[in-house]
Motif scaffolding. Structure first.
Motif, PDB file in Angstrom:
ATOM      1  N   LEU A 122     -44.307  25.255 -32.625  1.00  0.00           N
ATOM      2  CA  LEU A 122     -43.434  26.154 -31.735  1.00  0.00           C
ATOM      3  C   LEU A 122     -43.385  25.829 -30.277  1.00  0.00           C
ATOM      4  O   LEU A 122     -42.382  25.666 -29.436  1.00  0.00           O
ATOM      5  CB  LEU A 122     -43.357  27.596 -31.958  1.00  0.00           C
ATOM      6  CG  LEU A 122     -43.209  28.158 -33.317  1.00  0.00           C
ATOM      7  CD1 LEU A 122     -43.379  29.627 -33.684  1.00  0.00           C
ATOM      8  CD2 LEU A 122     -41.668  27.599 -33.560  1.00  0.00           C
ATOM      9  N   ALA A 123     -44.547  25.400 -29.917  1.00  0.00           N
ATOM     10  CA  ALA A 123     -44.573  25.344 -28.396  1.00  0.00           C
ATOM     11  C   ALA A 123     -44.189  23.840 -27.920  1.00  0.00           C
ATOM     12  O   ALA A 123     -44.000  23.666 -27.020  1.00  0.00           O
ATOM     13  CB  ALA A 123     -46.433  25.249 -27.964  1.00  0.00           C
ATOM     14  N   SER A 124     -44.250  23.102 -28.917  1.00  0.00           N
ATOM     15  CA  SER A 124     -43.911  21.643 -28.485  1.00  0.00           C
ATOM     16  C   SER A 124     -42.249  21.334 -29.171  1.00  0.00           C
ATOM     17  O   SER A 124     -41.757  20.306 -28.879  1.00  0.00           O
ATOM     18  CB  SER A 124     -44.602  20.497 -29.504  1.00  0.00           C
ATOM     19  OG  SER A 124     -44.382  20.637 -30.976  1.00  0.00           O
ATOM     20  N   ALA A 125     -41.731  22.545 -29.609  1.00  0.00           N
ATOM     21  CA  ALA A 125     -40.232  22.402 -30.160  1.00  0.00           C
ATOM     22  C   ALA A 125     -39.522  22.309 -29.090  1.00  0.00           C
ATOM     23  O   ALA A 125     -39.721  22.699 -27.832  1.00  0.00           O
ATOM     24  CB  ALA A 125     -39.990  23.658 -30.940  1.00  0.00           C
ATOM     25  N   GLY A 126     -38.033  22.111 -29.196  1.00  0.00           N
ATOM     26  CA  GLY A 126     -37.081  21.975 -28.123  1.00  0.00           C
ATOM     27  C   GLY A 126     -37.103  20.892 -27.423  1.00  0.00           C
ATOM     28  O   GLY A 126     -37.740  19.905 -27.514  1.00  0.00           O
ATOM     29  N   GLY A 127     -36.549  20.994 -26.287  1.00  0.00           N
ATOM     30  CA  GLY A 127     -36.430  19.689 -25.243  1.00  0.00           C
ATOM     31  C   GLY A 127     -35.358  18.819 -25.737  1.00  0.00           C
ATOM     32  O   GLY A 127     -34.622  18.076 -24.862  1.00  0.00           O
ATOM     33  N   GLY A 128     -34.785  19.084 -27.023  1.00  0.00           N
ATOM     34  CA  GLY A 128     -33.624  17.936 -27.159  1.00  0.00           C
ATOM     35  C   GLY A 128     -32.467  18.687 -27.840  1.00  0.00           C
ATOM     36  O   GLY A 128     -32.832  20.063 -28.281  1.00  0.00           O
ATOM     37  N   ASP A 135     -40.423  31.567 -26.198  1.00  0.00           N
ATOM     38  CA  ASP A 135     -41.511  32.163 -25.266  1.00  0.00           C
ATOM     39  C   ASP A 135     -42.509  32.798 -26.246  1.00  0.00           C
ATOM     40  O   ASP A 135     -42.416  33.672 -27.011  1.00  0.00           O
ATOM     41  CB  ASP A 135     -40.912  33.403 -24.529  1.00  0.00           C
ATOM     42  CG  ASP A 135     -41.417  33.927 -23.684  1.00  0.00           C
ATOM     43  OD1 ASP A 135     -42.576  33.223 -23.229  1.00  0.00           O
ATOM     44  OD2 ASP A 135     -41.193  34.924 -23.153  1.00  0.00           O
ATOM     45  N   LEU A 136     -43.643  32.191 -26.117  1.00  0.00           N
ATOM     46  CA  LEU A 136     -44.830  32.486 -27.052  1.00  0.00           C
ATOM     47  C   LEU A 136     -45.768  33.437 -26.479  1.00  0.00           C
ATOM     48  O   LEU A 136     -46.258  33.092 -25.239  1.00  0.00           O
ATOM     49  CB  LEU A 136     -45.552  31.324 -27.699  1.00  0.00           C
ATOM     50  CG  LEU A 136     -44.710  30.216 -28.283  1.00  0.00           C
ATOM     51  CD1 LEU A 136     -45.490  29.158 -28.718  1.00  0.00           C
ATOM     52  CD2 LEU A 136     -44.015  31.093 -29.709  1.00  0.00           C
ATOM     53  N   HIS A 137     -46.294  34.368 -27.078  1.00  0.00           N
ATOM     54  CA  HIS A 137     -47.495  35.357 -26.628  1.00  0.00           C
ATOM     55  C   HIS A 137     -48.286  35.784 -27.815  1.00  0.00           C
ATOM     56  O   HIS A 137     -47.821  35.766 -28.769  1.00  0.00           O
ATOM     57  CB  HIS A 137     -46.818  36.840 -26.016  1.00  0.00           C
ATOM     58  CG  HIS A 137     -45.850  36.459 -25.015  1.00  0.00           C
ATOM     59  ND1 HIS A 137     -46.193  36.645 -23.557  1.00  0.00           N
ATOM     60  CD2 HIS A 137     -44.424  36.145 -24.894  1.00  0.00           C
ATOM     61  CE1 HIS A 137     -45.225  36.271 -22.754  1.00  0.00           C
ATOM     62  NE2 HIS A 137     -43.984  35.920 -23.625  1.00  0.00           N
ATOM     63  N   ILE A 138     -49.647  36.025 -27.384  1.00  0.00           N
ATOM     64  CA  ILE A 138     -50.539  36.038 -28.253  1.00  0.00           C
ATOM     65  C   ILE A 138     -51.078  37.677 -28.132  1.00  0.00           C
ATOM     66  O   ILE A 138     -51.444  37.783 -26.905  1.00  0.00           O
ATOM     67  CB  ILE A 138     -51.481  35.426 -29.040  1.00  0.00           C
ATOM     68  CG1 ILE A 138     -52.385  35.736 -29.955  1.00  0.00           C
ATOM     69  CG2 ILE A 138     -52.443  34.848 -27.737  1.00  0.00           C
ATOM     70  CD1 ILE A 138     -53.039  34.691 -30.885  1.00  0.00           C
TER      71      ILE A 138
END
Length: 151
Positions: A122-128, A135-138
């Motif tokens: 998920l953190a590397s998703a997107g951008g295209g 927005d990720l939180h733990i």
């Protein structure tokens, strides 16, 4: 979309869901609680109704009046009640998760590696294509039962 990862280390899911649901409902949000196992959904429903003497009204998506339920339980992420928040109580992120503004993904110790892998994806998703990474939180549970945000 915001995704909160909740690492369950002390309390079972049937205790954590009512606590999180209480906060969501108090904020005025409608909620979807998702678990693939119908027996666990029944336990979650009972726990929500009995939540600290202040019941949290809920209903199964397959039952009548789903649209009127402040908390809707389902196995697939139904959003018939127009929920803005989803609690994925079985730790399984579904294709339907992107329908919600905020997703709370609950997972236990046995699913830590899968949760880490999901976080990385998920953190590397997107951008295209005009999409961006969520927005990720733990949140990790302390020994006293309180939750803290951290990495």
């Amino acid at each position: 979309m915001r995704i909160d990862f909740y690492q369950l280390s002390r309390d079972p899911v049937v205790e954590v869901v009512p606590m999180l649901a209480r906060k969501a409902v108090a904020s005025g949000a409608r909620l979807a609680v998702v678990h693939a196992d119908p027996a666990v959904r029944a336990q979650l429903s009972d726990a929500l109704w009995a939540a600290d003497g202040a019941f949290l009204a809920n209903g199964e998506a397959s039952a009548g009046h789903a649209a009127r339920q402040p908390i809707l339980l389902s196995g697939d992420g139904a959003r018939d009640n127009e929920a803005s928040i989803a609690i994925l109580a079985d730790g399984d992120i579904r294709d339907t998760a992107d329908r919600f503004e905020r997703v709370l993904l609950l997972f236990g110790a046995e699913s830590t590696d899968a949760a880490r892998d999901l976080w990385r994806r998920l953190a590397s998703a997107g951008g295209g294509g005009g999409t961006s990474a969520p927005d990720l939180h733990i949140f990790k549970q302390r020994s006293d039962g309180a939750w803290r945000e951290g990495r």
